[in-house]
Design a protein around this motif. Structure first.
Motif, mmCIF file in Angstrom:
data_model
loop_
_atom_site.group_PDB
_atom_site.id
_atom_site.type_symbol
_atom_site.label_atom_id
_atom_site.label_comp_id
_atom_site.label_asym_id
_atom_site.label_seq_id
_atom_site.Cartn_x
_atom_site.Cartn_y
_atom_site.Cartn_z
ATOM 1 N N GLU A 40 20.656 -49.503 61.117
ATOM 2 C CA GLU A 40 20.715 -48.183 61.733
ATOM 3 C C GLU A 40 21.948 -48.034 62.625
ATOM 4 N N SER A 41 22.278 -49.077 63.365
ATOM 5 C CA SER A 41 23.487 -49.040 64.193
ATOM 6 C C SER A 41 24.733 -48.890 63.328
ATOM 7 N N GLY A 42 24.740 -49.565 62.202
ATOM 8 C CA GLY A 42 25.864 -49.438 61.276
ATOM 9 C C GLY A 42 26.019 -48.014 60.760
ATOM 10 N N PHE A 43 24.898 -47.346 60.536
ATOM 11 C CA PHE A 43 24.951 -45.941 60.129
ATOM 12 C C PHE A 43 25.560 -45.088 61.237
ATOM 13 N N PHE A 44 25.085 -45.291 62.457
ATOM 14 C CA PHE A 44 25.552 -44.465 63.577
ATOM 15 C C PHE A 44 27.036 -44.651 63.855
ATOM 16 N N TYR A 45 27.518 -45.888 63.702
ATOM 17 C CA TYR A 45 28.928 -46.165 63.985
ATOM 18 C C TYR A 45 29.810 -46.150 62.745
ATOM 19 N N ASN A 46 29.207 -45.796 61.598
ATOM 20 C CA ASN A 46 29.932 -45.735 60.326
ATOM 21 C C ASN A 46 30.682 -47.039 60.063
ATOM 22 N N ASN A 47 29.955 -48.140 60.182
ATOM 23 C CA ASN A 47 30.548 -49.465 60.058
ATOM 24 C C ASN A 47 29.852 -50.221 58.926
ATOM 25 N N TYR A 48 30.569 -50.416 57.834
ATOM 26 C CA TYR A 48 30.001 -51.063 56.661
ATOM 27 C C TYR A 48 29.609 -52.511 56.945
ATOM 28 N N GLU A 49 30.424 -53.233 57.705
ATOM 29 C CA GLU A 49 30.140 -54.643 57.983
ATOM 30 C C GLU A 49 28.814 -54.804 58.735
ATOM 31 N N THR A 50 28.551 -53.886 59.666
ATOM 32 C CA THR A 50 27.296 -53.944 60.412
ATOM 33 C C THR A 50 26.113 -53.671 59.488
ATOM 34 N N LEU A 104 23.640 -50.665 50.461
ATOM 35 C CA LEU A 104 25.004 -51.200 50.422
ATOM 36 C C LEU A 104 25.893 -50.418 49.461
ATOM 37 N N GLN A 105 25.387 -50.177 48.273
ATOM 38 C CA GLN A 105 26.184 -49.477 47.264
ATOM 39 C C GLN A 105 26.523 -48.064 47.707
ATOM 40 N N ARG A 106 25.533 -47.332 48.181
ATOM 41 C CA ARG A 106 25.749 -45.934 48.564
ATOM 42 C C ARG A 106 26.632 -45.812 49.803
ATOM 43 N N PHE A 107 26.398 -46.668 50.787
ATOM 44 C CA PHE A 107 27.183 -46.575 52.014
ATOM 45 C C PHE A 107 28.634 -46.952 51.765
ATOM 46 N N SER A 112 26.665 -41.614 52.600
ATOM 47 C CA SER A 112 25.799 -42.091 53.680
ATOM 48 C C SER A 112 24.425 -41.410 53.660
ATOM 49 N N ALA A 113 24.355 -40.195 53.159
ATOM 50 C CA ALA A 113 23.063 -39.506 53.104
ATOM 51 C C ALA A 113 22.090 -40.251 52.189
ATOM 52 N N GLN A 114 22.553 -40.711 51.052
ATOM 53 C CA GLN A 114 21.696 -41.471 50.132
ATOM 54 C C GLN A 114 21.367 -42.849 50.695
#
Length: 136
Positions: A40-50, A104-107, A112-114
């Motif tokens: 969830e944090s990775g989503f908020f910060y738009n960070n793929y590695e997270t 992983l694939q979608r992000f 990001s919505a998917q």
């Protein structure tokens, strides 16, 4: 003869110690909750590695989760069939792993919505387990 008895005792104690305990389950649940927070944090910060780190932790930990020991050792086949906890747990693990890969694939592809939708479906699987198996 003494060596044989000692060997049986050692093997028996090792097998007994390898059972999945309630403490192990609590530890794994906490690890999975932390992994979901990481995703969830990775989503908020738009960070793929997270996101990838959270998905990796989730996928590795979910493989450890097993049905309750009383379900695995149930002698009555009808009770095992009616409870269905082993089969249900295996299905939930499989679905969570599939949705983790989807995240992983979608992000990574920028959708990001998917990815968030797959995350929500994982939460649904978590709640299904908590309702059905843990009786929440």
């Amino acid at each position: 003869m003494k060596k044989v008895i000692l060997g049986v005792l050692v093997l028996g104690s090792l097998a007994y110690g390898a059972q999945y305990t309630k403490a192990d389950r609590i530890k794994d649940m906490r690890t999975m909750a932390a992994a979901m927070n990481t995703i969830e944090s990775g989503f908020f910060y738009n960070n793929y590695e997270t996101v990838a780190a959270g998905v990796t932790t989730l996928s590795e930990t979910i493989e450890n989760v097993k049905p309750p020991i009383e379900e695995e050792t149930e002698k009555n086949p009808m009770a095992r069939y009616m409870n269905g906890k082993i089969k249900m747990t295996n299905k939930i693990v499989k679905k969570i792993n599939q949705k983790s890969l989807t995240i992983l694939q979608r992000f990574k592809s920028g959708d990001s919505a998917q990815a968030v939708q797959a995350y929500t479906k994982i939460l649904g699987q978590c709640m299904k387990c908590h309702r059905e198996i843990r009786r929440w």
